[in-house]
Design a protein around this motif. Structure first.
Motif, short mmCIF file in Angstrom:
data_model
loop_
_atom_site.label_atom_id
_atom_site.label_comp_id
_atom_site.label_asym_id
_atom_site.label_seq_id
_atom_site.Cartn_x
_atom_site.Cartn_y
_atom_site.Cartn_z
N LYS A 112 0.84 -1.21 0.00
CA LYS A 112 0.00 0.00 0.00
C LYS A 112 0.87 1.25 0.00
CE LYS A 112 -4.52 -1.40 1.38
NZ LYS A 112 -4.78 -2.46 2.34
N VAL A 113 1.92 1.23 0.83
CA VAL A 113 2.79 2.40 0.90
C VAL A 113 3.48 2.62 -0.45
CG1 VAL A 113 4.83 3.38 2.03
CG2 VAL A 113 3.10 2.20 3.40
N ARG A 155 2.26 1.88 -3.32
CA ARG A 155 1.21 2.44 -4.18
C ARG A 155 1.03 3.94 -3.94
NH1 ARG A 155 -2.86 1.07 -8.21
NH2 ARG A 155 -3.08 3.25 -8.73
N TYR A 156 0.99 4.35 -2.65
CA TYR A 156 0.82 5.78 -2.34
C TYR A 156 1.96 6.59 -2.94
CZ TYR A 156 -2.46 3.96 1.17
OH TYR A 156 -3.47 3.30 1.81
N ASP A 212 1.30 7.02 -6.55
CA ASP A 212 0.15 7.90 -6.79
C ASP A 212 0.46 9.37 -6.51
OD1 ASP A 212 -1.40 5.85 -7.64
OD2 ASP A 212 -2.53 5.60 -5.76
N TYR A 213 1.22 9.63 -5.46
CA TYR A 213 1.34 11.02 -5.01
C TYR A 213 2.72 11.66 -5.11
CZ TYR A 213 -3.18 9.70 -3.05
OH TYR A 213 -4.45 9.25 -2.90
#
Ligand code: ZN
Ligand code: ZN
Length: 411
Positions: free
Chosen positions: A62-63, A65-66, A69-70
């Motif tokens: 998840k990290v 992915r973040y 994304d950002y």
């Protein structure tokens, strides 16, 4: 929750048979937050086996992915000196490396491929020395897998998450020969002896090339490098310790001649690559390079593998596995290369293993390249074996031998 006794046995297998930790050796565990329980069990077994220290390198899907994304590409792509220094320290200290994979399918679906490419490529280049160190078997290393809910649910969509996770653990234990009745470390000694016998038959045959055909359209000739060595199962590390790079493993594999692959290969299983699942694809080779390809799903991801660097379009590994292998017989598509590659004949785009040529681990890469060794930053395996695979081996004197008949060894 996996069965605790089996989890302990599995962890011990990773430590004893996988890396064969030597007393006083540093163990580096590269793992994911999906596999906390197994990671702890492995650390415990490593200390029990006499490890000096167990260090962790964690990732979290998840990290990651973040970040994609950002964060800005240039910021993500920075691989700082302290991070490189960490790997240098481990290499200098003669540490061994255990990787635990626990993939989360689609975790990175939709992420811009070029962004991912930049990030992965910067990191790969920064620690290329580390990759050469492990792929050259200078030290012991191993890869094992852990079940997780998202992965299990993808494989068994009709089951509850918890039941699916358990079922995937069962499959992992079965594939790795971990059960209540036997000591897996002993069982693996026998398994390694069987693989060694198979390698010997192939080494004695000393084929010039292998011709693969099946009804799906694979019609491919793979020329093997001069002085190639078939390997598979246990290997000797630079420090003399016997270790198993992959758990599970069923393959005999060797090094193709970089310029000698001709024809078409049709993949028989999807290829999971950086959170994407490439499906229904084929590659066409001429003089060892991919000159044409297509994929029904995630063609862009396949393209990014092929364009990773110049030699990503040539192959560095060819591996034979009978269709009637334990993993194949489970009939589960694991969507993970460590497992799926052991159910099927496969090849790898990119880098070859130096051990697959005589004295390869003691020869500079530049020397190996002169002989037709493929040097690349990537090594991506994909599967093309099938129940009707035929393989004809051509010996140095031109005589032909049937190596595979109906998907299985015939020699
Ligand atoms: Zn392989
Ligand atoms: Zn491989």
């Amino acid at each position: 929750m996996p069965n605790q006794l089996l989890l302990e046995k599995y962890a011990r297998l990773a430590v004893k048979t996988g890396v064969n930790v030597q007393p006083g050796q540093i163990v580096v565990l590269r793992t994911t937050t999906e596999a906390v329980e197994l990671s702890r069990a492995v650390a415990k077994e490593a200390y029990k086996a006499g490890a000096k220290r167990v260090y962790f390198i964690w990732t979290d899907e998840k990290v990651s992915r973040y970040g994609y994304d950002y964060a800005k590409t240039e910021d993500l792509a920075e691989f700082p000196e302290w991070n490189v220094a960490q790997y240098k320290y481990f290499v200098e200290q003669g540490a061994c490396f255990i990787s635990i994979v626990s993939p989360v399918p689609h975790a990175l679906a939709g992420v811009d491929s070029s962004k991912m490419q930049t990030v992965v490529s910067t990191m790969t280049k920064a620690i290329q020395f580390f990759r050469e160190h492990t792929m050259g078997n200078k030290t012991q290393w191993t890869i094992v897998a852990a079940s997780n809910k998202a992965w299990a649910k993808e494989l068994f969509p009709d089951l509850d998450e918890a039941v699916a996770e358990e079922k995937l653990w069962d499959a992992i234990f079965k594939a790795t020969r971990v059960n209540h009745e036997t000591d897996p470390v002993e069982v693996w000694k026998e398994h390694n002896a069987n693989l060694a016998r198979q390698n010997k038959i192939l080494n004695d045959a000393n084929f010039k090339s292998l011709h693969f055909t099946n009804s799906l359209g694979t019609d491919l000739v793979v020329e093997l490098i001069q002085d190639h060595v078939w390997a598979g199962g246990a290997e000797h590390a630079g420090n003399g310790a016997l270790f198993n790079p992959n758990i599970p493993t069923e393959e005999s594999f060797t090094m193709p001649y970089k310029f000698g692959t001709q024809g078409k290969v049709v993949a028989t299983k999807p290829l999971a690559y950086q959170g994407k699942i490439i499906k229904d694809f084929w590659l066409e080779f001429k003089d060892g390079r991919v000159v044409d390809f297509d994929a029904k799903y995630e063609k862009e991801a396949l393209q990014s593998i092929l364009d990773f660097d110049y030699n990503a379009r040539s192959i560095g590994e060819i591996a034979l596995i009978g269709h009637d292998s334990p993993i194949s017989n489970m009939n589960i598509l694991f969507l993970n290369t460590l497992y799926d590659e052991n159910a099927s004949c496969h090849m790898a785009l990119g880098r070859a293993y130096p051990m697959n040529i005589k004295n390869g681990n003691d020869t500079p890469i530049a020397e190996l390249e002169k002989k037709g060794y493929n040097n690349s930053l990537v090594h991506v395996d994909f599967m093309f074996g099938s129940a009707d695979m035929q393989i004809v081996g051509k010996k140095q004197d031109g005589t032909e031998v049937i190596v595979f008949k109906n998907g299985n060894f015939a020699i």
